[in-house]
Design an enzyme around this catalytic site. Structure first.
Site, PDB file in Angstrom:
ATOM      1  N   TYR A 185       0.853  -1.186   0.000  1.00 54.26           N
ATOM      2  CA  TYR A 185       0.000   0.000   0.000  1.00 54.26           C
ATOM      3  C   TYR A 185       0.889   1.235   0.000  1.00 54.26           C
ATOM      4  O   TYR A 185       2.011   1.191  -0.492  1.00 54.26           O
ATOM      5  CB  TYR A 185      -0.986  -0.046   1.182  1.00 54.26           C
ATOM      6  CG  TYR A 185      -2.148   0.893   0.945  1.00 54.26           C
ATOM      7  CD1 TYR A 185      -2.949   0.732  -0.184  1.00 54.26           C
ATOM      8  CD2 TYR A 185      -2.415   1.953   1.789  1.00 54.26           C
ATOM      9  CE1 TYR A 185      -3.982   1.611  -0.460  1.00 54.26           C
ATOM     10  CE2 TYR A 185      -3.443   2.823   1.533  1.00 54.26           C
ATOM     11  CZ  TYR A 185      -4.222   2.660   0.411  1.00 54.26           C
ATOM     12  OH  TYR A 185      -5.247   3.527   0.137  1.00 54.26           O
ATOM     13  N   ARG A 238      -8.623  10.857  -8.494  1.00 52.55           N
ATOM     14  CA  ARG A 238      -7.785  11.516  -7.484  1.00 52.55           C
ATOM     15  C   ARG A 238      -7.045  10.442  -6.681  1.00 52.55           C
ATOM     16  O   ARG A 238      -7.357  10.156  -5.535  1.00 52.55           O
ATOM     17  CB  ARG A 238      -8.657  12.364  -6.542  1.00 52.55           C
ATOM     18  CG  ARG A 238      -7.864  13.313  -5.651  1.00 52.55           C
ATOM     19  CD  ARG A 238      -8.671  13.755  -4.460  1.00 52.55           C
ATOM     20  NE  ARG A 238      -9.083  12.653  -3.612  1.00 52.55           N
ATOM     21  CZ  ARG A 238      -8.304  12.075  -2.686  1.00 52.55           C
ATOM     22  NH1 ARG A 238      -7.062  12.480  -2.507  1.00 52.55           N
ATOM     23  NH2 ARG A 238      -8.770  11.079  -1.950  1.00 52.55           N
ATOM     24  N   LYS A 256      -6.220  -2.065  -1.164  1.00 50.44           N
ATOM     25  CA  LYS A 256      -7.139  -1.937  -0.026  1.00 50.44           C
ATOM     26  C   LYS A 256      -7.735  -3.284   0.362  1.00 50.44           C
ATOM     27  O   LYS A 256      -7.839  -3.627   1.547  1.00 50.44           O
ATOM     28  CB  LYS A 256      -8.276  -0.968  -0.373  1.00 50.44           C
ATOM     29  CG  LYS A 256      -7.863   0.491  -0.432  1.00 50.44           C
ATOM     30  CD  LYS A 256      -7.843   1.118   0.952  1.00 50.44           C
ATOM     31  CE  LYS A 256      -7.552   2.609   0.858  1.00 50.44           C
ATOM     32  NZ  LYS A 256      -7.562   3.272   2.168  1.00 50.44           N
ATOM     33  N   GLU A 328     -13.401   4.952  -3.191  1.00 47.68           N
ATOM     34  CA  GLU A 328     -11.986   5.209  -2.957  1.00 47.68           C
ATOM     35  C   GLU A 328     -11.419   6.149  -4.021  1.00 47.68           C
ATOM     36  O   GLU A 328     -11.543   5.893  -5.216  1.00 47.68           O
ATOM     37  CB  GLU A 328     -11.222   3.882  -2.979  1.00 47.68           C
ATOM     38  CG  GLU A 328      -9.847   3.959  -2.373  1.00 47.68           C
ATOM     39  CD  GLU A 328      -9.879   4.174  -0.876  1.00 47.68           C
ATOM     40  OE1 GLU A 328      -9.005   4.923  -0.379  1.00 47.68           O
ATOM     41  OE2 GLU A 328     -10.749   3.604  -0.200  1.00 47.68           O
ATOM     42  N   ASP A 329     -10.815   7.244  -3.585  1.00 52.60           N
ATOM     43  CA  ASP A 329     -10.075   8.161  -4.448  1.00 52.60           C
ATOM     44  C   ASP A 329     -10.907   8.733  -5.594  1.00 52.60           C
ATOM     45  O   ASP A 329     -10.431   8.850  -6.740  1.00 52.60           O
ATOM     46  CB  ASP A 329      -8.820   7.471  -4.991  1.00 52.60           C
ATOM     47  CG  ASP A 329      -7.746   7.337  -3.903  1.00 52.60           C
ATOM     48  OD1 ASP A 329      -7.946   7.894  -2.808  1.00 52.60           O
ATOM     49  OD2 ASP A 329      -6.725   6.678  -4.143  1.00 52.60           O
ATOM     50  N   ASP A 351     -13.603   5.906   2.370  1.00 50.22           N
ATOM     51  CA  ASP A 351     -12.443   5.853   3.244  1.00 50.22           C
ATOM     52  C   ASP A 351     -11.709   7.183   3.288  1.00 50.22           C
ATOM     53  O   ASP A 351     -11.144   7.552   4.317  1.00 50.22           O
ATOM     54  CB  ASP A 351     -11.496   4.744   2.777  1.00 50.22           C
ATOM     55  CG  ASP A 351     -10.411   4.444   3.801  1.00 50.22           C
ATOM     56  OD1 ASP A 351     -10.746   4.383   5.003  1.00 50.22           O
ATOM     57  OD2 ASP A 351      -9.248   4.280   3.413  1.00 50.22           O
ATOM     58  N   ASP A 352     -11.724   7.927   2.195  1.00 50.90           N
ATOM     59  CA  ASP A 352     -11.040   9.226   2.166  1.00 50.90           C
ATOM     60  C   ASP A 352     -11.720  10.235   3.086  1.00 50.90           C
ATOM     61  O   ASP A 352     -11.053  11.057   3.712  1.00 50.90           O
ATOM     62  CB  ASP A 352     -11.005   9.776   0.742  1.00 50.90           C
ATOM     63  CG  ASP A 352     -10.335   8.814  -0.224  1.00 50.90           C
ATOM     64  OD1 ASP A 352      -9.176   8.458   0.033  1.00 50.90           O
ATOM     65  OD2 ASP A 352     -10.978   8.406  -1.202  1.00 50.90           O
ATOM     66  N   ASN A 493      -0.581  11.830   1.196  1.00 50.94           N
ATOM     67  CA  ASN A 493       0.143  10.686   0.628  1.00 50.94           C
ATOM     68  C   ASN A 493       0.436  10.919  -0.853  1.00 50.94           C
ATOM     69  O   ASN A 493      -0.299  11.648  -1.514  1.00 50.94           O
ATOM     70  CB  ASN A 493      -0.687   9.406   0.784  1.00 50.94           C
ATOM     71  CG  ASN A 493      -0.819   8.978   2.218  1.00 50.94           C
ATOM     72  OD1 ASN A 493       0.159   8.964   2.966  1.00 50.94           O
ATOM     73  ND2 ASN A 493      -2.024   8.634   2.634  1.00 50.94           N
TER      74      ASN A 493
END
Length: 637
Positions: A185, A238, A256, A328-329, A351-352, A493
């Site tokens: 990850y 993103r 993930k 996610e993203d 999750d973000d 990150n």
């Protein structure tokens, strides 16, 4: 006419006449007479796959095997119907044997196949004569991976192992989690996504593009596993702090879900990575001959919304009400809309927004042991007002509201945000995006971060900007001026995008900072003392959070579950950790931590009436542990 017969798992369910007592699918209580129909390739009915076997009971009912473990997916391999020391049958398309067995990652054990198994499953001559243990295989693999100097090479080696020997992959990851987490990850997964087209070897998830519009349900049914419980989906717009990577964003869902299994114990067969490909606005990718996605600009508006709507509808239709969909993203403008739109109709989690918020809140709660006071006594300043920033801010306000019984509109005033145009204040209200408006407080406009620090005098500085080195020396020194122990969380990150490094934070505060980052930094020596920086990693939260939802049969996510997860994580920090200046526990016992989080999340779900798996287990922690997937090899018969 040639007739093709394919024996899949579902055709054996509940039919001892076909399976016999040795099959994991046999059930003594069900012995309905069966009719086996071989369907030729030219006679297949519309909507069915060619060459399937249709099993019909006399009552025309489909009999399904019920799992004996409620926290995991259905027991398709029969692993839960026997204790771990009992042999099981390696079912795949048929009983796996010979060359097919050692090519099947679900069952392959490499040189760990016993002499008896080699005889029973036609493996003689296909393997060297030596028989070794799984423990020795783990030792061999970690030594091999350590030989690579480039992190991306380690990532490729781990992904290759996952495709060859699933149990060994997870055994290796669990036993060396602190060393290998940065490999599978962040930060390495970011580089892997950037170069995904070049390193792509075989599909590890589903790619759903605009070409599949109108056929998404059919695409979902192409995935070989049918009992999916967790889906991680991205549209690649993103990816971490790296921007639009389009179809190459698949590395994120794959990574993930590896952690869902290794850290949270969710079965690999219950996990599905998905990338929604609507194009990319990244010109470098569009010009890259190795790019694996659609070569077009991103679809937006109605076309985009219709594709996502079809996907969410198909997921619910194919997998049921209780499948967890983790966004996610996604870019800010889509992330908030998707969470708002589907939060009331599906079991969804971002999750973000929510995972990051929960793990950061846990760190802040535990940091109070080092700095004193309550959350309400502190002032929080964010650099970054997107998904992560506003998500964390809202959860902080909710927790303060819960502790003080003050309305959340009032507790939000303890939290300030800075975006690209400066401090978010009421004079900017009309021009702000909707998710920023709750944070527009009364104050004069301040345009730089250092001026905001001097004006607000925060005790906690949190970076979610996605822009590296924005916590400059002046900013950090200002924090140290107003606080004996400034809390500095540089969360962006990967490592290259972190707002400041651990070395900078400790050096510029004379070793007084309580520092955490989103991606790992090595220990820092300052004036003869070694400081170990913490990592505010979402992997602390989402695996256990997801397990808690699954094992309780939760149908909707509620904010109180996120608060429960934060409090559970904070409670796992020991005095020894605090003595080292850490506000998170070590990853070495992450599975135990995940079980504690799962238990608290499940308890809150039962309390809120959102859990459907009844009756509620008496000891949720031990129940969570019992639901976890084991990567240990099983004996085959």
């Amino acid at each position: 006419m040639d007739t093709m017969i394919s024996l899949n798992r579902s055709c054996f369910l509940g039919n001892p006449g076909v399976c016999g007592n040795g099959s994991p699918f046999s059930q003594k209580s069900r012995s309905a007479p069966l009719r086996v129909v071989a369907v030729g390739t030219n006679a297949a009915r519309k909507g069915e796959r060619n060459g399937s076997i249709v099993m019909e009971t006399a009552a025309k009912e489909v009999v399904e095997l019920k799992s004996t473990v409620h926290g995991g997916d259905r027991d398709v391999y029969g692993e839960d119907t026997a204790s771990e020391d009992q042999p099981v049958t390696p079912w795949c398309v048929s009983v796996a044997s010979g060359y097919n067995l050692i090519r099947d990652p679900h069952h392959n054990k490499g040189l760990a196949f016993s002499e008896k198994e080699r005889d029973a499953h036609y493996l003689r001559g296909l393997l060297p004569p030596v028989v070794i243990s799984q423990e020795l295989q783990v030792k061999k693999m970690i030594n091999a991976i350590r030989q690579y100097q480039v992190p991306l090479q380690k990532y490729i080696a781990m992904m290759d192992l996952q495709e060859r020997n699933q149990k060994l992959f997870y055994k290796l990851l669990i036993e060396h989690v602190e060393e290998l987490l940065p490999v599978v990850y962040t930060p390495t997964v970011g580089e892997a996504c950037q170069k995904y087209g070049s390193i792509f070897q075989r599909p590890q998830g589903l790619f759903i593009s605009l070409k599949e519009k109108g056929k998404i349900l059919e695409v979902l049914r192409n995935w070989p596993e049918k009992n999916i419980q967790v889906i991680v989906v991205t549209d690649g717009e993103r990816i971490l702090g790296l921007g639009d990577l389009g179809c190459h964003g698949m590395g994120i869902p794959v990574g993930k879900l590896s952690l869902y299994t290794a850290l949270g114990g969710v079965r690999p067969s219950a996990c599905l990575p998905v990338t929604i490909d609507v194009g990319t606005n990244n010109e470098n990718l569009l010009d890259d001959e190795f790019y694996i996605g659609l070569r077009q600009k991103r679809a937006t508006g109605q076309e985009y919304a219709e594709l996502l709507q079809e996907f969410m509808t198909a997921v619910k239709q194919n997998y049921g009400e209780k499948v967890l969909v983790q966004f996610e993203d996604f870019a800010n403008h889509n992330a908030f809309d998707l969470l708002s739109k589907y939060g009331a109709t599906h079991l969804v989690f971002n999750d973000d927004i929510q995972g990051t918020a929960s793990v950061v809140l846990a760190g802040l709660i535990s940091s109070l042991k080092l700095v004193g006071g309550s959350l309400a006594d502190h002032t929080f300043l964010f650099l970054g007002a997107g998904e992560a920033g506003t998500g964390i801010a809202e959860l902080i306000a909710l927790e303060i509201s819960k502790q003080t019984n003050a309305p959340v509109e009032e507790t939000r005033k303890k939290v300030w945000l800075v975006d690209s145009k400066g401090l978010i204040v009421s004079s900017r209200l009309e021009s702000l995006q909707h998710f920023k408006k709750p944070w527009a407080h009364e104050h004069e406009l301040v345009t730089t971060l250092v001026d905001a620090v001097n004006a607000i005098k925060p005790t906690v500085l949190i970076g979610t900007s996605g822009v590296g080195r924005t916590f400059t020396k002046k900013v950090v020194e200002a924090m140290a001026t107003y606080n004996e122990r400034p809390i500095i969380l540089a969360l962006s990150n990967p490592t290259s995008q972190s707002e400041c490094t651990a070395e900078e934070a400790y050096t510029w505060t004379q070793g007084r900072a309580i520092y955490c980052s989103g991606s790992p930094f090595p220990p820092v020596e300052y004036e003869g003392k070694v400081y170990t920086p913490g990592q505010s990693n979402n992997a602390y939260i989402f695996p256990g959070f997801g397990l808690g939802l699954l094992m309780s049969g939760t149908i909707r996510v509620h904010d109180d579950m996120l608060l429960a997860a934060s409090e559970a994580l904070a409670s796992q920090v020991s005095q020894e950790d605090f003595d080292k200046g850490l506000i998170y526990p070590p990853f070495t016992n992450i599975r135990e931590i995940s079980a504690h989080i799962a238990a608290k999340v499940a308890a809150k779900s039962y309390e809120l009436g959102l859990a459907t798996r009844l009756p509620q287990p008496k000891d949720l922690f031990h129940y969570a542990e019992s639901c976890m997937y084991s990567p240990n090899y099983r004996s085959f018969k």
